[in-house]
Scaffold this active site. Structure first.
Site, PDB file in Angstrom:
ATOM      1  N   SER A  47       0.852  -1.195   0.000  1.00 40.64           N
ATOM      2  CA  SER A  47       0.000   0.000   0.000  1.00 40.64           C
ATOM      3  C   SER A  47       0.879   1.233   0.000  1.00 40.64           C
ATOM      4  CB  SER A  47      -0.872   0.012   1.255  1.00 40.64           C
ATOM      5  OG  SER A  47      -1.486   1.278   1.401  1.00 40.64           O
ATOM      6  N   TYR A  78      -1.726  -1.223  10.068  1.00 35.32           N
ATOM      7  CA  TYR A  78      -1.889  -1.549   8.651  1.00 35.32           C
ATOM      8  C   TYR A  78      -0.654  -1.114   7.858  1.00 35.32           C
ATOM      9  CZ  TYR A  78      -3.847  -1.153   3.891  1.00 35.32           C
ATOM     10  OH  TYR A  78      -4.067  -1.252   2.541  1.00 35.32           O
TER      11      TYR A  78
HETATM   12  N1  LIG Z   1      -8.719  -0.060  -1.931  1.00 41.25           N
HETATM   13  C1  LIG Z   1      -7.657   0.702  -1.701  1.00 41.25           C
HETATM   14  O1  LIG Z   1      -7.733   1.949  -1.761  1.00 41.25           O
HETATM   15  C2  LIG Z   1      -6.319   0.093  -1.368  1.00 41.25           C
HETATM   16  C3  LIG Z   1      -5.201   0.930  -1.288  1.00 41.25           C
HETATM   17  C4  LIG Z   1      -3.957   0.368  -0.984  1.00 41.25           C
HETATM   18  C5  LIG Z   1      -3.835  -0.993  -0.791  1.00 41.25           C
HETATM   19  N2  LIG Z   1      -4.944  -1.782  -0.873  1.00 41.25           N
HETATM   20  C6  LIG Z   1      -4.768  -3.209  -0.634  1.00 41.25           C
HETATM   21  O2  LIG Z   1      -5.360  -3.944  -1.691  1.00 41.25           O
HETATM   22  C7  LIG Z   1      -5.838  -5.194  -1.199  1.00 41.25           C
HETATM   23  C8  LIG Z   1      -7.309  -5.356  -1.524  1.00 41.25           C
HETATM   24  O3  LIG Z   1      -8.005  -4.242  -0.967  1.00 41.25           O
HETATM   25  P1  LIG Z   1      -9.581  -4.009  -1.196  1.00 41.25           P
HETATM   26  O4  LIG Z   1      -9.809  -2.554  -1.117  1.00 41.25           O
HETATM   27  O5  LIG Z   1     -10.046  -4.765  -2.361  1.00 41.25           O
HETATM   28  O6  LIG Z   1     -10.136  -4.639   0.178  1.00 41.25           O
HETATM   29  P2  LIG Z   1     -11.430  -5.495   0.502  1.00 41.25           P
HETATM   30  O7  LIG Z   1     -11.703  -5.223   1.942  1.00 41.25           O
HETATM   31  O8  LIG Z   1     -12.529  -5.243  -0.479  1.00 41.25           O
HETATM   32  O9  LIG Z   1     -10.928  -6.981   0.296  1.00 41.25           O
HETATM   33  C9  LIG Z   1     -10.166  -7.651   1.248  1.00 41.25           C
HETATM   34  C10 LIG Z   1     -10.541  -9.121   1.152  1.00 41.25           C
HETATM   35  O10 LIG Z   1      -9.714  -9.845   2.063  1.00 41.25           O
HETATM   36  C11 LIG Z   1     -10.515 -10.792   2.724  1.00 41.25           C
HETATM   37  N3  LIG Z   1      -9.938 -11.139   4.021  1.00 41.25           N
HETATM   38  C12 LIG Z   1      -9.919 -10.382   5.151  1.00 41.25           C
HETATM   39  N4  LIG Z   1      -9.376 -11.084   6.161  1.00 41.25           N
HETATM   40  C13 LIG Z   1      -9.042 -12.302   5.670  1.00 41.25           C
HETATM   41  C14 LIG Z   1      -8.461 -13.464   6.244  1.00 41.25           C
HETATM   42  N5  LIG Z   1      -8.145 -13.539   7.546  1.00 41.25           N
HETATM   43  N6  LIG Z   1      -8.255 -14.525   5.458  1.00 41.25           N
HETATM   44  C15 LIG Z   1      -8.603 -14.494   4.133  1.00 41.25           C
HETATM   45  N7  LIG Z   1      -9.169 -13.434   3.538  1.00 41.25           N
HETATM   46  C16 LIG Z   1      -9.387 -12.339   4.303  1.00 41.25           C
HETATM   47  C17 LIG Z   1     -11.874 -10.133   2.874  1.00 41.25           C
HETATM   48  O11 LIG Z   1     -12.920 -11.070   3.113  1.00 41.25           O
HETATM   49  C18 LIG Z   1     -11.999  -9.392   1.553  1.00 41.25           C
HETATM   50  O12 LIG Z   1     -12.647 -10.172   0.555  1.00 41.25           O
HETATM   51  C19 LIG Z   1      -5.530  -5.193   0.305  1.00 41.25           C
HETATM   52  O13 LIG Z   1      -4.282  -5.803   0.539  1.00 41.25           O
HETATM   53  C20 LIG Z   1      -5.429  -3.725   0.627  1.00 41.25           C
HETATM   54  O14 LIG Z   1      -4.638  -3.480   1.785  1.00 41.25           O
HETATM   55  C21 LIG Z   1      -6.189  -1.279  -1.144  1.00 41.25           C
END
Ligand SMILES: NC(=O)c1ccc[n+]([C@@H]2O[C@H](COP(=O)([O-])OP(=O)(O)OC[C@H]3O[C@@H](n4cnc5c(N)ncnc54)[C@H](O)[C@@H]3O)[C@@H](O)[C@H]2O)c1
Length: 283
Positions: A153, A166
């Site tokens: 991230s 995080y």
């Molecule tokens: N959306 C953003 O702006 C953003 C920015 C930077 C980084 N990210 C990273 O991108 C990735 C996806 O983010 P997103 O926005 O799609 O998030 P999201 O919350 O939509 O998806 C996260 C997924 O991980 C699953 N999850 C959570 N805990 C778990 C566990 N213990 N075991 C297995 N699965 C588990 C959840 O059920 C969910 O489906 C993450 O690593 C997040 O940190 C997202």
């Protein structure tokens, strides 16, 4: 199942995408399947994973759902074993999942931080990714090569007033990426990380759509005319999963509309300069 919809950039590759029931991971699963991959849609949300795998199969893609809790080593072990049982091996591991549900109001500044929240975020987001890599490597070795893609991230790159656990977990992901790249590069096993900036997903779209809301504020700090969308990250993951990126390993790649490449005060400076020029012009 053969897929003829995309350009088959991942033809026949067996891929695990964790956290693929929703958000960026769900989009990435669709993009990978469109390019001919056999996709394991892995998530703690079993119903969501089943639904996403069914959606992919309905468009002629090859996908199977597996339930995994990345906080539990036995569960991660079962995910790797299940993948090999279903598809006969493993070529690509995409550590996309994170404990995003524990971020936000729970993950505060250090002084107020609940130690359990810190432990849970580290266990799921950082330790979970490490264990998945540890167990995936022997399977990739059997194939003679492999690609590991970790989702980091932009939060991992500098300090902020909240999201402490995080961001520190994601900083750990960055260094873990480099260590794995060093330790397994000569075996043809590559490891890279993607650093997304703000990516607007279906779950956060309403929050960021408001004209005076956080989306508009964030956009001021981007070099692009729009904010990020799941496809932006999925397309980078696709490149890193494919053999097109065979010479790329140990990299932490920003997919953030340039927001980490600009000085933090740039947007404010631009506005100040505009005001200054207007005032000067008025005299
Ligand atoms: N959306 C953003 O702006 C953003 C920015 C930077 C980084 N990210 C990273 O991108 C990735 C996806 O983010 P997103 O926005 O799609 O998030 P999201 O919350 O939509 O998806 C996260 C997924 O991980 C699953 N999850 C959570 N805990 C778990 C566990 N213990 N075991 C297995 N699965 C588990 C959840 O059920 C969910 O489906 C993450 O690593 C997040 O940190 C997202």
């Amino acid at each position: 199942m053969t897929n003829h919809i995309g350009k088959n950039r991942l033809a026949g590759k067996v891929v695990i995408i964790t956290g693929a029931a929703s958000g960026i991971g769900a989009t990435t699963a669709e993009v990978f399947a469109r390019e001919g991959a056999k996709v394991i849609v892995a998530d703690i949300n079993s119903d969501g994973a089943e639904a996403q795998a069914a959606k992919i199969r309905a468009t002629n893609g090859d996908a199977c759902a597996l339930t995994v809790d990345l906080g539990e080593p036995e569960s991660i072990c079962a995910m790797i074993a299940g993948t090999v049982e279903i598809y006969g091996g493993l070529d690509v591991l995409h550590n996309n999942a994170a404990a995003t549900h524990l971020a936000g109001t729970h993950d505060t500044a250090v002084e107020m931080l609940d130690i359990k929240v810190w432990d849970d975020i580290m266990r799921i987001t950082l330790r979970g990714a490490m264990i998945a890599i540890k167990l995936a490597i022997p399977e990739m070795r059997k194939r003679g090569k492999g690609s590991i893609i970790n989702t980091s991230s932009a939060s991992s790159l500098a300090g902020a007033s909240s999201f402490t656990s995080y961001a520190v977990a994601k900083a750990g992901i960055n260094l873990l990426t480099e260590y794995v790249a060093v330790q397994h590069g000569k075996e043809g096993i590559r490891c890279n990380a993607i650093c997304p900036g703000l990516i607007v997903t279906p779950a956060t779209a309403a929050t960021y759509a408001a004209p005076d809301g956080p989306g508009a504020m964030m956009l001021r700090h981007h070099l692009t005319p729009r904010l990020g969308k799941p496809d932006d990250v999925a397309n980078m993951a696709l490149f890193l999963a494919s053999d097109e990126s065979e010479f790329i390993t140990g990299q932490i790649i920003a997919v953030d509309g340039g927001s980490s490449s600009v000085q933090p005060f740039n947007a404010d400076m631009q506005e100040m300069m505009k005001k200054f020029v207007t005032q000067k012009g008025a005299h």
